[in-house]
Write a protein that holds these residues in place. Structure first.
Motif, PDB file in Angstrom:
ATOM      1  N   VAL A   1       0.835  -1.208   0.000  1.00 33.36           N
ATOM      2  CA  VAL A   1       0.000   0.000   0.000  1.00 33.36           C
ATOM      3  C   VAL A   1       0.873   1.263   0.000  1.00 33.36           C
ATOM      4  N   GLY A   2       1.938   1.243   0.768  1.00 26.71           N
ATOM      5  CA  GLY A   2       2.883   2.340   0.747  1.00 26.71           C
ATOM      6  C   GLY A   2       2.417   3.623   1.393  1.00 26.71           C
ATOM      7  N   ALA A   3       1.482   3.537   2.333  1.00 28.33           N
ATOM      8  CA  ALA A   3       0.978   4.730   3.019  1.00 28.33           C
ATOM      9  C   ALA A   3       1.717   4.890   4.345  1.00 28.33           C
ATOM     10  N   ALA A   4       2.247   6.084   4.580  1.00 31.01           N
ATOM     11  CA  ALA A   4       3.026   6.323   5.805  1.00 31.01           C
ATOM     12  C   ALA A   4       2.169   6.213   7.052  1.00 31.01           C
ATOM     13  N   ASN A   5       0.858   6.445   6.941  1.00 29.88           N
ATOM     14  CA  ASN A   5      -0.035   6.410   8.105  1.00 29.88           C
ATOM     15  C   ASN A   5      -0.796   5.089   8.220  1.00 29.88           C
ATOM     16  N   LEU A   6      -0.235   4.024   7.690  1.00 31.59           N
ATOM     17  CA  LEU A   6      -0.783   2.677   7.833  1.00 31.59           C
ATOM     18  C   LEU A   6       0.218   1.846   8.619  1.00 31.59           C
TER      19      LEU A   6
END
Length: 260
Positions: free
Chosen positions: A168-173
């Protein structure tokens, strides 16, 4: 020293839910978590938090039809509109409660459905949800849950969860690492803590004794050792007490007093 949050969905069952905030504060907790807030107006919960000096640190996004056995929608193709509506509702509650974290349940994998469309739906839904959450500074969490307590749950292993983060590459996951589920599915808990905590992608930890899911001073895990290791590894987040008390909750908190 670890920071402990009372899980009000499991602790203090001897009290009505709204009275559990006062009970947790009286026992020295400064933070709470629970499964779902949606049965109550946000202002009612906000008032309870303020009255008792408590911080809301976690709750779950809507899981679909819980009473019918649904345990999340994120991996289910064709349920995207309902998933997005649930995330929107959850983020509204998070804003009202000043809660910085939301757990997004993956869901039960439908029998006979190939893995690939489930994985694709899961990652796409998480990417969309993480983008919405980032706008208000909220971290989304995904949690591997054991298939004994929740048969067919899509996300069961730590490696799988961290592979999803990378995809996913999301910093907030981040990952919600529940040591009860981890011990049942994989074991080797201290090795998993050493493997994943230093990477900074574990956003929340939860605990319970294994196998009965009671107080952490009961069962096969040595939590005194694990708490010391968690400190050693530099984890500064919250540890949610998500267990079923053997009797009255307050009477079983001797383990907590040792760590204060």
């Amino acid at each position: 020293m670890p920071r402990f949050a009372a899980n009000l969905s499991m602790l203090y069952p001897e009290h009505d839910f709204l009275d559990r905030f006062a009970a947790a504060a009286a026992d020295g907790f400064s933070a709470v978590e629970y499964l779902f807030p949606y049965a109550y107006p946000a202002e009612v919960l906000t008032r309870r938090l303020a009255e008792h000096g408590l911080q809301q640190v976690l709750f779950n996004a809507p899981p679909g039809d819980w009473a019918a056995g649904e345990r999340g929608l994120a991996c289910l193709p064709g349920r995207e509109a309902e998933f997005r509506a649930g995330i929107t509702e959850a983020l509204a509650y998070a804003a009202a409660l000043a809660c910085p974290r939301l757990h997004v349940m993956a869901g039960i994998a439908p029998a006979g459905m190939p893995w690939e469309p489930l994985q694709a739906a899961y990652q796409a839904n998480l990417a969309w949800a993480a983008a919405q959450a980032a706008r208000q500074g909220v971290t989304l969490l995904i949690e591997p849950i054991n298939g004994r307590d929740m048969p067919g749950y899509f996300l069961q292993r730590q490696q799988q969860a961290h592979e999803v983060l990378a995809a996913v590459g999301a910093a907030n996951l981040s990952v919600q690492m529940d040591l009860y589920h981890l011990q049942i599915v994989e074991g080797d808990v201290s090795t998993r803590l050493r493997q994943y905590l230093p990477g900074g992608r574990v956003g929340h930890i939860q605990i319970a004794g294994v196998p009965e899911r009671q107080e952490p001073d009961r069962g096969e895990l040595n939590y005194d050792y694990l708490f010391a290791l968690i400190d050693e590894l530099g984890y500064t987040g919250w540890i949610g007490c998500e267990y079923r008390p053997r009797a009255a909750t307050s009477a079983g908190l001797g383990w907590l007093q040792r760590w204060r």
